[in-house]
Structure formats: C-alpha cells, structure tokens
Design a protein around this motif. Structure first.
Motif, PDB file in Angstrom:
ATOM      1  N   SER A   9       0.826  -1.214   0.000  1.00  0.00           N
ATOM      2  CA  SER A   9       0.000   0.000   0.000  1.00  0.00           C
ATOM      3  C   SER A   9       0.856   1.257   0.000  1.00  0.00           C
ATOM      4  N   GLN A  10       2.138   1.120   0.294  1.00  0.00           N
ATOM      5  CA  GLN A  10       3.048   2.258   0.282  1.00  0.00           C
ATOM      6  C   GLN A  10       3.202   2.814  -1.131  1.00  0.00           C
ATOM      7  N   VAL A  11       2.989   1.967  -2.144  1.00  0.00           N
ATOM      8  CA  VAL A  11       3.058   2.417  -3.532  1.00  0.00           C
ATOM      9  C   VAL A  11       1.775   3.170  -3.850  1.00  0.00           C
ATOM     10  N   ARG A  12       1.884   4.471  -4.091  1.00  0.00           N
ATOM     11  CA  ARG A  12       0.714   5.329  -4.274  1.00  0.00           C
ATOM     12  C   ARG A  12       0.482   5.727  -5.727  1.00  0.00           C
ATOM     13  N   CYS A  13       1.482   5.495  -6.597  1.00  0.00           N
ATOM     14  CA  CYS A  13       1.377   5.990  -7.962  1.00  0.00           C
ATOM     15  C   CYS A  13       2.268   5.143  -8.870  1.00  0.00           C
ATOM     16  N   TYR A  22      16.071 -21.501 -16.821  1.00  0.00           N
ATOM     17  CA  TYR A  22      14.670 -21.858 -17.068  1.00  0.00           C
ATOM     18  C   TYR A  22      13.771 -21.481 -15.894  1.00  0.00           C
ATOM     19  N   GLN A  23      14.347 -21.306 -14.715  1.00  0.00           N
ATOM     20  CA  GLN A  23      13.561 -20.908 -13.541  1.00  0.00           C
ATOM     21  C   GLN A  23      12.880 -19.563 -13.760  1.00  0.00           C
ATOM     22  N   PHE A  24      13.456 -18.733 -14.621  1.00  0.00           N
ATOM     23  CA  PHE A  24      12.818 -17.450 -14.942  1.00  0.00           C
ATOM     24  C   PHE A  24      11.414 -17.681 -15.474  1.00  0.00           C
ATOM     25  N   LEU A  25      11.275 -18.643 -16.367  1.00  0.00           N
ATOM     26  CA  LEU A  25       9.977 -18.950 -16.965  1.00  0.00           C
ATOM     27  C   LEU A  25       9.031 -19.561 -15.941  1.00  0.00           C
ATOM     28  N   ILE A  26       9.525 -20.494 -15.159  1.00  0.00           N
ATOM     29  CA  ILE A  26       8.693 -21.138 -14.141  1.00  0.00           C
ATOM     30  C   ILE A  26       8.172 -20.106 -13.144  1.00  0.00           C
ATOM     31  N   ASP A  27       9.060 -19.234 -12.700  1.00  0.00           N
ATOM     32  CA  ASP A  27       8.698 -18.221 -11.708  1.00  0.00           C
ATOM     33  C   ASP A  27       7.684 -17.236 -12.280  1.00  0.00           C
ATOM     34  N   ALA A  28       7.916 -16.772 -13.502  1.00  0.00           N
ATOM     35  CA  ALA A  28       7.038 -15.764 -14.101  1.00  0.00           C
ATOM     36  C   ALA A  28       5.630 -16.287 -14.319  1.00  0.00           C
ATOM     37  N   SER A  29       5.491 -17.591 -14.507  1.00  0.00           N
ATOM     38  CA  SER A  29       4.183 -18.171 -14.818  1.00  0.00           C
ATOM     39  C   SER A  29       3.195 -18.060 -13.659  1.00  0.00           C
ATOM     40  N   GLN A  30       3.692 -17.786 -12.450  1.00  0.00           N
ATOM     41  CA  GLN A  30       2.795 -17.681 -11.293  1.00  0.00           C
ATOM     42  C   GLN A  30       2.184 -16.279 -11.162  1.00  0.00           C
ATOM     43  N   TYR A  31       2.653 -15.351 -11.987  1.00  0.00           N
ATOM     44  CA  TYR A  31       2.152 -13.982 -11.916  1.00  0.00           C
ATOM     45  C   TYR A  31       1.241 -13.696 -13.109  1.00  0.00           C
ATOM     46  N   SER A  32       0.058 -13.171 -12.822  1.00  0.00           N
ATOM     47  CA  SER A  32      -0.913 -12.882 -13.867  1.00  0.00           C
ATOM     48  C   SER A  32      -1.458 -11.471 -13.709  1.00  0.00           C
ATOM     49  N   GLU A  33      -1.758 -10.831 -14.839  1.00  0.00           N
ATOM     50  CA  GLU A  33      -2.348  -9.493 -14.775  1.00  0.00           C
ATOM     51  C   GLU A  33      -3.715  -9.506 -14.095  1.00  0.00           C
ATOM     52  N   ARG A  34      -4.361 -10.650 -14.088  1.00  0.00           N
ATOM     53  CA  ARG A  34      -5.678 -10.750 -13.436  1.00  0.00           C
ATOM     54  C   ARG A  34      -5.579 -10.483 -11.939  1.00  0.00           C
ATOM     55  N   GLN A  35      -4.381 -10.681 -11.386  1.00  0.00           N
ATOM     56  CA  GLN A  35      -4.167 -10.451  -9.959  1.00  0.00           C
ATOM     57  C   GLN A  35      -4.125  -8.957  -9.619  1.00  0.00           C
ATOM     58  N   LEU A  36      -3.949  -8.120 -10.616  1.00  0.00           N
ATOM     59  CA  LEU A  36      -3.695  -6.698 -10.389  1.00  0.00           C
ATOM     60  C   LEU A  36      -5.012  -5.923 -10.339  1.00  0.00           C
ATOM     61  N   GLN A  37      -5.539  -5.781  -9.134  1.00  0.00           N
ATOM     62  CA  GLN A  37      -6.854  -5.160  -8.971  1.00  0.00           C
ATOM     63  C   GLN A  37      -6.866  -4.007  -7.969  1.00  0.00           C
ATOM     64  N   ARG A  38      -5.734  -3.714  -7.356  1.00  0.00           N
ATOM     65  CA  ARG A  38      -5.701  -2.588  -6.409  1.00  0.00           C
ATOM     66  C   ARG A  38      -5.757  -1.280  -7.185  1.00  0.00           C
ATOM     67  N   PRO A  39      -6.690  -0.389  -6.839  1.00  0.00           N
ATOM     68  CA  PRO A  39      -6.879   0.859  -7.612  1.00  0.00           C
ATOM     69  C   PRO A  39      -5.814   1.912  -7.333  1.00  0.00           C
ATOM     70  N   VAL A  40      -4.633   1.690  -7.868  1.00  0.00           N
ATOM     71  CA  VAL A  40      -3.527   2.644  -7.727  1.00  0.00           C
ATOM     72  C   VAL A  40      -3.528   3.567  -8.945  1.00  0.00           C
ATOM     73  N   PRO A  41      -3.545   4.886  -8.758  1.00  0.00           N
ATOM     74  CA  PRO A  41      -3.483   5.797  -9.915  1.00  0.00           C
ATOM     75  C   PRO A  41      -2.316   5.419 -10.826  1.00  0.00           C
ATOM     76  N   THR A  42      -2.630   5.134 -12.080  1.00  0.00           N
ATOM     77  CA  THR A  42      -1.637   4.582 -13.000  1.00  0.00           C
ATOM     78  C   THR A  42      -1.655   5.299 -14.342  1.00  0.00           C
ATOM     79  N   LEU A  43      -0.482   5.674 -14.808  1.00  0.00           N
ATOM     80  CA  LEU A  43      -0.317   6.246 -16.142  1.00  0.00           C
ATOM     81  C   LEU A  43       0.485   5.258 -16.983  1.00  0.00           C
ATOM     82  N   ILE A  44      -0.096   4.842 -18.115  1.00  0.00           N
ATOM     83  CA  ILE A  44       0.614   3.977 -19.047  1.00  0.00           C
ATOM     84  C   ILE A  44       0.935   4.766 -20.307  1.00  0.00           C
ATOM     85  N   LEU A  45       2.187   4.709 -20.733  1.00  0.00           N
ATOM     86  CA  LEU A  45       2.607   5.318 -21.992  1.00  0.00           C
ATOM     87  C   LEU A  45       3.124   4.195 -22.887  1.00  0.00           C
ATOM     88  N   HIS A  46       2.502   4.034 -24.046  1.00  0.00           N
ATOM     89  CA  HIS A  46       2.810   2.874 -24.890  1.00  0.00           C
ATOM     90  C   HIS A  46       2.832   3.295 -26.352  1.00  0.00           C
TER      91      HIS A  46
END
Length: 215
Positions: free
Chosen positions: A90-94, A141-165
C-alpha cells in the motif's frame, strides 16, 4: 539538497540496465526538479538467475520508511514488476508504466520453436542478448517457471496509474495495455507514435509524467 515528498524509483526493463537511455534521461529530468530518482540494478550482477520474484524482493527492499509514499516508474518488465509491487504494498501510491510487459511470457513462448523451449528446459539455460551488457548471456529456465505464477488478473488494487505505450511496439503490442486499461478505471493510457524503446518520444513522456505526478 535534493528533497521529495514522495520517493521515486525507476525499474529498467528486461536485459537492460540503470544506464539505459530512458533511465538516464528521466534521472536527469528529475534531478533538474531537485528530486532524486533511485535506479536499482535489477540484474544484481547475475542476470542468468533473474526471476520476477527476485526483482520484487529487491525493489521492496529499496523502499524508504513506511511513512513515505512511493512512486514507481517501470519500463517493460520493470513496468510489470512495478504493477505487482503496487498490488502487494500500500506504500506504492502511484505508477507510471512505459510499455509494460503484460502478457510477455505467452508472447515470448509463441515466438520460440518447440525445440528451443525443450532445449531450454533440458539444458537449464537459454541464450539471451543483454542490451546493457551488449553481449549474449544465459538465462535459467527458472525465470519462466517463476514468471508463470504472476498474472495481470491479480492486479486489482486501484492505484493511480499512467501507461505510456507506442502504437508501433513490436515487442509488447499496445493492445495489451488497451485491454489492461479498459478493465481498470484508475488507469490512464497515453498512446504514442513510437516503438517499444520509446526513446524518440522522451520529451512527451517527461511532460506526461510531470503532469500526472504533479511535479
């Protein structure tokens, strides 16, 4: 003396370094505003054993005391890392995300041949060109195994976010950020006429950051 109400941390991308063009450009711009931009080296001198979990733990250890709000600026994989940190702390505000690497594992695997993936798994390592080191380095190969446990669906905390793409991003298609922003009303997406590097639109990015972070 450099002062800041908030602590600002920049997270560089995959196979990059604190000395990337974007990192140094933003460091200099923040410095002009008497703000110190912390840029940790996410390689930790051991790119071969990099994992997303290791990055999360490293950056969290860089946070100041719990009373100081943190703004994270992340590029590509650094943007994905920043997003997961914001979900957990929660310390991450932006958040400011530059071409965040949403869905990068699925896209990466789709570009590798089955034989390459099998060899990576069996040998333990895959050769990756590291732009910061300007040479190829093995990635476990552990990089791939580790990354597979993280999904964007988990990201639901409403932190003010600016995306530049960049609309012409050939590494992480802009549609991934469009989809992410469309499901989260606290996210503002700015589309730029650029590619994944974004180095040709840095003044526009800085202007957007100034406005969003009220610098």
């Amino acid at each position: 003396m450099l002062v800041s109400v908030s602590s600002y941390i920049y997270l560089h991308g995959f196979a990059s370094s604190p000395y990337s063009t974007k990192a140094q450009y933003l460091r200099d711009r923040f410095w002009e505003h008497q703000i110190f931009l912390k840029i940790p080296d996410l390689n930790q001198g051991d790119f071969s054993h990099l994992t997303l979990t290791r990055q999360l733990e490293q950056v969290a250890s860089e946070f100041p005391d719990s009373e100081t709000p943190v703004t994270l600026i992340g590029s590509s994989l650094g943007g994905l890392t920043a997003s997961h940190l914001a979900e957990k702390y929660s310390q991450v505000r932006c958040l400011v995300l530059l071409a965040p690497a949403f869905g990068f594992i699925d896209r990466w695997l789709s570009q590798l041949e089955e034989a390459q993936i099998r060899q990576w798994q069996e040998s333990g390592y895959l050769s990756i060109y590291h732009y910061g080191e300007q040479r190829s380095l093995p990635l476990h190969y552990q990089f791939l195994i580790d990354a597979s446990q993280y999904s964007e669906r988990q990201l639901q905390r409403p932190v003010p976010t600016l995306i530049l793409h960049g609309r012409n991003d050939e590494v992480i298609p802009i549609q991934s950020s469009r989809d992410y922003a469309s499901q989260r009303p606290w996210v503002e997406l700015v589309e730029l006429d650029s590619d994944h590097a974004l180095t040709d639109v840095m003044p526009k990015i800085w202007q957007a950051i100034q406005k969003f972070c009220q610098l």
